[in-house]
Design an enzyme around this catalytic site. Structure first.
Site, PDB file in Angstrom:
ATOM      1  N   HIS A  27      -8.396   1.171  -4.156  1.00  0.00           N
ATOM      2  CA  HIS A  27      -9.345   0.949  -3.053  1.00  0.00           C
ATOM      3  C   HIS A  27     -10.014   2.293  -2.762  1.00  0.00           C
ATOM      4  O   HIS A  27      -9.387   3.192  -2.220  1.00  0.00           O
ATOM      5  CB  HIS A  27      -8.545   0.413  -1.851  1.00  0.00           C
ATOM      6  CG  HIS A  27      -9.328   0.270  -0.599  1.00  0.00           C
ATOM      7  ND1 HIS A  27      -8.727   0.027   0.619  1.00  0.00           N
ATOM      8  CD2 HIS A  27     -10.663   0.313  -0.347  1.00  0.00           C
ATOM      9  CE1 HIS A  27      -9.647  -0.070   1.556  1.00  0.00           C
ATOM     10  NE2 HIS A  27     -10.835   0.111   1.006  1.00  0.00           N
ATOM     11  N   SER A  79       0.843  -1.199   0.000  1.00  0.00           N
ATOM     12  CA  SER A  79       0.000   0.000   0.000  1.00  0.00           C
ATOM     13  C   SER A  79       0.872   1.241   0.000  1.00  0.00           C
ATOM     14  O   SER A  79       1.640   1.477   0.943  1.00  0.00           O
ATOM     15  CB  SER A  79      -0.899   0.016   1.238  1.00  0.00           C
ATOM     16  OG  SER A  79      -1.437   1.314   1.386  1.00  0.00           O
ATOM     17  N   MET A 108     -11.483  -5.923   4.972  1.00  0.00           N
ATOM     18  CA  MET A 108     -10.685  -5.035   5.827  1.00  0.00           C
ATOM     19  C   MET A 108     -10.366  -5.736   7.148  1.00  0.00           C
ATOM     20  O   MET A 108     -11.260  -6.281   7.810  1.00  0.00           O
ATOM     21  CB  MET A 108     -11.450  -3.737   6.137  1.00  0.00           C
ATOM     22  CG  MET A 108     -11.683  -2.826   4.942  1.00  0.00           C
ATOM     23  SD  MET A 108     -10.198  -2.424   4.010  1.00  0.00           S
ATOM     24  CE  MET A 108      -9.191  -1.581   5.240  1.00  0.00           C
TER      25      MET A 108
HETATM   26  C1  DX5 Z   1      -6.438   1.456   5.455  1.00  0.00           C
HETATM   27  C2  DX5 Z   1      -5.956   1.107   4.088  1.00  0.00           C
HETATM   28  C3  DX5 Z   1      -4.830   0.143   4.024  1.00  0.00           C
HETATM   29  C4  DX5 Z   1      -3.576   0.608   4.710  1.00  0.00           C
HETATM   30  C5  DX5 Z   1      -2.852  -0.588   5.209  1.00  0.00           C
HETATM   31  O1  DX5 Z   1      -7.553   2.270   5.322  1.00  0.00           O
HETATM   32  O2  DX5 Z   1      -7.013   0.544   3.334  1.00  0.00           O
HETATM   33  O3  DX5 Z   1      -4.560  -0.231   2.695  1.00  0.00           O
HETATM   34  O4  DX5 Z   1      -2.734   1.348   3.888  1.00  0.00           O
HETATM   35  O5  DX5 Z   1      -1.783  -0.162   5.963  1.00  0.00           O
HETATM   36  P1  DX5 Z   1      -1.073  -1.093   7.042  1.00  0.00           P
HETATM   37  O6  DX5 Z   1      -0.530  -2.281   6.295  1.00  0.00           O
HETATM   38  O7  DX5 Z   1      -0.032  -0.219   7.619  1.00  0.00           O
HETATM   39  O8  DX5 Z   1      -2.142  -1.505   8.030  1.00  0.00           O
HETATM   40 ZN    ZN Z   2      -6.560  -0.267   1.318  1.00  0.00          ZN
END
Ligand code: DX5
Ligand code: ZN
Length: 212
Positions: free
Chosen positions: A64, A6, A135
């Site tokens: 996303h 991400s 999620m």
């Molecule tokens: C949260 C996002 C994720 C986030 C994940 O709203 O959808 O994609 O970037 O980050 P980490 O891996 O740090 O939890």
């Molecule tokens: Zn995400």
């Protein structure tokens, strides 16, 4: 299992370099978290920044959408021709219509479920989508703790998928690192998103490998 880093956790002061580096380090997809300050209390990438990212990206984009007015944002980002556009189940009133809207652009539609949302609601739409994004944190921020109940959800969803559309992939997003990924082992997950775990390390290649 595929790994989708991400970009939310990348260093935005040298974004082009980060994109090139992560693509060269074994990323399968580039996960792009689009936030509008309404659906979630944070703001991130717009299409202009993404056009810049496209100059450096050698891997497909996985967008996303954490937004309200989902139809508007689909039209805004579709010209970038990502591999996936994911929309939140909790936000879309006419899910079948939005999925068709994404499909018309030649893009794979995906539906996202927040941690509290049951997979049961996807029963009548699974045949129309290419991926479900589960999620494992509350959307809005990187660096949060993994919510373990997602593991049971992956298993339940996998059963539904085998029944309705075996080609549909399962992606898990949030709090994934070299420890929490063990909990997902053998659950049926196809793609993991990881932001802070990968970008906090000096060697992205090693970080991606450790997740695989
Ligand atoms: C949260 C996002 C994720 C986030 C994940 O709203 O959808 O994609 O970037 O980050 P980490 O891996 O740090 O939890
Ligand atoms: Zn995400």
């Amino acid at each position: 299992m595929l790994v989708a880093p991400s970009l939310l956790s990348a260093n935005f002061m040298k974004l082009g370099e980060e994109v090139k580096n992560i693509c060269d380090s074994g990323a399968d997809l580039l996960h792009i978290d689009v936030m509008d300050g309404h659906f979630v209390p944070n703001l991130t990438f717009g299409p202009v920044v993404l056009q810049g990212i496209m100059h450096y990206a050698t891997k497909p984009l996985d967008i996303h959408l954490m937004v309200e007015n989902v139809e508007f944002f689909v039209d805004l980002f579709a010209p970038l021709q990502p591999k996936y556009i994911s929309v939140h189940f909790e936000e879309v009133k006419h899910l079948h219509r939005v999925i068709s809207q994404i499909r018309k652009y030649g893009i794979s539609p995906a539906v996202v479920l927040n941690p509290h949302t049951s997979e049961e609601g996807l029963k009548y739409i699974l045949e129309d989508i290419d991926m479900v994004l589960l999620m494992s944190v509350n959307p809005g921020f990187g660096g949060q703790s993994f919510i373990p109940s997602v593991c049971e959800k992956v298993k339940n969803l996998k059963k539904l998928i085998l029944d309705k559309n075996p080609n549909c992939l399962i992606e898990v997003d949030g709090g994934v690192n070299d420890k929490t990924i063990d909990k997902l082992k053998d659950s049926g997950v196809d793609i993991v998103v990881a932001g802070s775990y990968i970008f906090q390390q000096d060697n992205y290649k090693k970080a991606i490998l450790s997740l695989r």
